[in-house]
Design a protein around this motif. Structure first.
Motif, mmCIF file in Angstrom:
data_model
loop_
_atom_site.group_PDB
_atom_site.id
_atom_site.type_symbol
_atom_site.label_atom_id
_atom_site.label_comp_id
_atom_site.label_asym_id
_atom_site.label_seq_id
_atom_site.Cartn_x
_atom_site.Cartn_y
_atom_site.Cartn_z
ATOM 1 N N ILE A 132 -7.952 1.512 4.011
ATOM 2 C CA ILE A 132 -7.660 2.441 2.923
ATOM 3 C C ILE A 132 -8.985 2.863 2.296
ATOM 4 C CG2 ILE A 132 -5.374 1.486 2.437
ATOM 5 C CD1 ILE A 132 -6.597 0.048 -0.015
ATOM 6 N N ARG A 133 -8.951 3.937 1.506
ATOM 7 C CA ARG A 133 -10.165 4.320 0.783
ATOM 8 C C ARG A 133 -10.465 3.264 -0.278
ATOM 9 N NH1 ARG A 133 -9.514 10.740 -0.223
ATOM 10 N NH2 ARG A 133 -7.453 10.108 -0.858
ATOM 11 N N ASP A 146 -10.843 1.305 -3.432
ATOM 12 C CA ASP A 146 -10.091 1.387 -4.691
ATOM 13 C C ASP A 146 -10.050 -0.017 -5.278
ATOM 14 O OD1 ASP A 146 -7.654 1.014 -6.378
ATOM 15 O OD2 ASP A 146 -7.330 3.135 -5.920
ATOM 16 N N ARG A 160 2.547 2.405 -3.136
ATOM 17 C CA ARG A 160 1.667 3.101 -4.071
ATOM 18 C C ARG A 160 1.240 4.471 -3.523
ATOM 19 N NH1 ARG A 160 2.273 -1.879 -4.954
ATOM 20 N NH2 ARG A 160 1.931 -2.776 -7.005
ATOM 21 N N HIS A 161 1.928 4.933 -2.471
ATOM 22 C CA HIS A 161 1.694 6.275 -1.908
ATOM 23 C C HIS A 161 0.224 6.492 -1.547
ATOM 24 C CE1 HIS A 161 5.769 7.339 -3.208
ATOM 25 N NE2 HIS A 161 5.467 6.767 -4.347
ATOM 26 N N THR A 162 -0.413 5.453 -1.045
ATOM 27 C CA THR A 162 -1.835 5.513 -0.715
ATOM 28 C C THR A 162 -2.028 5.761 0.778
ATOM 29 O OG1 THR A 162 -2.365 3.998 -2.516
ATOM 30 C CG2 THR A 162 -3.973 4.160 -0.751
ATOM 31 N N ILE A 217 0.846 -1.200 0.000
ATOM 32 C CA ILE A 217 0.000 0.000 0.000
ATOM 33 C C ILE A 217 0.877 1.245 0.000
ATOM 34 C CG2 ILE A 217 -1.620 1.348 1.403
ATOM 35 C CD1 ILE A 217 -2.757 -1.448 2.310
ATOM 36 N N LEU A 239 -6.432 -1.526 -6.014
ATOM 37 C CA LEU A 239 -5.728 -1.961 -4.800
ATOM 38 C C LEU A 239 -6.429 -3.150 -4.156
ATOM 39 C CD1 LEU A 239 -4.692 1.447 -3.205
ATOM 40 C CD2 LEU A 239 -3.265 -0.167 -4.465
ATOM 41 N N CYS A 295 -3.138 5.333 4.413
ATOM 42 C CA CYS A 295 -3.492 4.079 5.078
ATOM 43 C C CYS A 295 -3.639 4.305 6.578
ATOM 44 C CB CYS A 295 -2.412 3.032 4.803
ATOM 45 S SG CYS A 295 -2.758 1.405 5.501
ATOM 46 N N GLY A 314 -1.338 9.995 -3.004
ATOM 47 C CA GLY A 314 -2.186 9.097 -3.775
ATOM 48 C C GLY A 314 -1.752 8.860 -5.198
ATOM 49 N N HIS A 315 -0.506 8.456 -5.406
ATOM 50 C CA HIS A 315 -0.049 8.085 -6.749
ATOM 51 C C HIS A 315 -0.700 6.766 -7.132
ATOM 52 C CE1 HIS A 315 2.763 11.077 -5.751
ATOM 53 N NE2 HIS A 315 3.710 10.749 -6.602
ATOM 54 N N ASP A 316 -1.294 6.697 -8.315
ATOM 55 C CA ASP A 316 -1.892 5.462 -8.796
ATOM 56 C C ASP A 316 -0.893 4.770 -9.700
ATOM 57 O OD1 ASP A 316 -3.394 3.429 -9.800
ATOM 58 O OD2 ASP A 316 -4.763 4.699 -10.942
#
Length: 195
Positions: free
Chosen positions: A108-109, A111, A95-97, A92, A114, A99, A146-148
């Protein structure tokens, strides 16, 4: 709708009395200047000197002395459980998400990309709705942006800064991914442009 006086300062601790409550999502809790509306339909202006993460504060004291509490809104999230939480957290974070880290689960939000990746790693994933309060940056009040990174194989790298932020930062980093192409594999970095 009535208007209250403007927010005068942020409060770290709960005061003796609370006039009203404002319910904000994770994105809305990153703020500099905005008019907010309480649950009792009273508006007030927030005008802070810099972009501020409200997760670090109880709420606002208004110019007239009244106080407004900030409460995290319920959001669509994924609850991640399993025996290998540290490994899931690493993927996680890679991916700069944002958490939320707890002893027996990660949050996490919602997605779908993910979610699929985490299920493939063996995680238990459950869609739910609850307030979302992820970890802040290691160096203070920052937030991950939040980089995808697209599919789990790492070939499609599109980046979107989902959150509005009015500060500048400069960094570069590279992710190396090993791929087996039938010739013993190769490694190639994916540089991230400076922003």
């Amino acid at each position: 709708m009535t208007d209250l006086s403007a927010a005068r300062r942020l409060l770290k601790d709960a005061p003796a009395t609370c006039h009203d409550v404002v319910v904000l999502t994770y994105d809305e809790r990153l703020i500099r200047r905005k008019r907010l509306v309480t649950v009792h339909d009273e508006g007030f202006l927030v005008d802070l000197p810099e972009v501020t993460n409200l997760d670090a504060f109880w709420g606002f004291e208004l110019a007239d002395g009244r106080t407004i509490q900030v409460v995290a809104a319920e959001e669509a999230v994924l609850e991640i459980t399993g025996a290998d939480l540290a490994r899931y957290a690493w993927h996680i974070g890679n991916r700069h998400t944002p958490c939320q880290v707890e002893p027996d689960r990660l949050v996490i939000r919602a997605d779908h990309v993910l979610e699929a990746m985490l299920r493939q790693l063996g995680a238990g994933v459950r869609a739910t709705s609850e307030p979302f309060a992820p970890e802040v940056g290691a160096y203070g009040m920052g937030r991950p942006m939040g980089h995808d990174h697209g599919p789990a194989d790492g070939h499609a790298h599109s980046h979107s800064h989902a959150e509005s932020h009015a500060h500048s930062h400069s960094h570069s980093h590279a992710h190396s991914h090993d791929h087996d192409d039938g010739h013993g594999g190769h490694s190639h970095p994916h540089p991230h442009p400076k922003s």
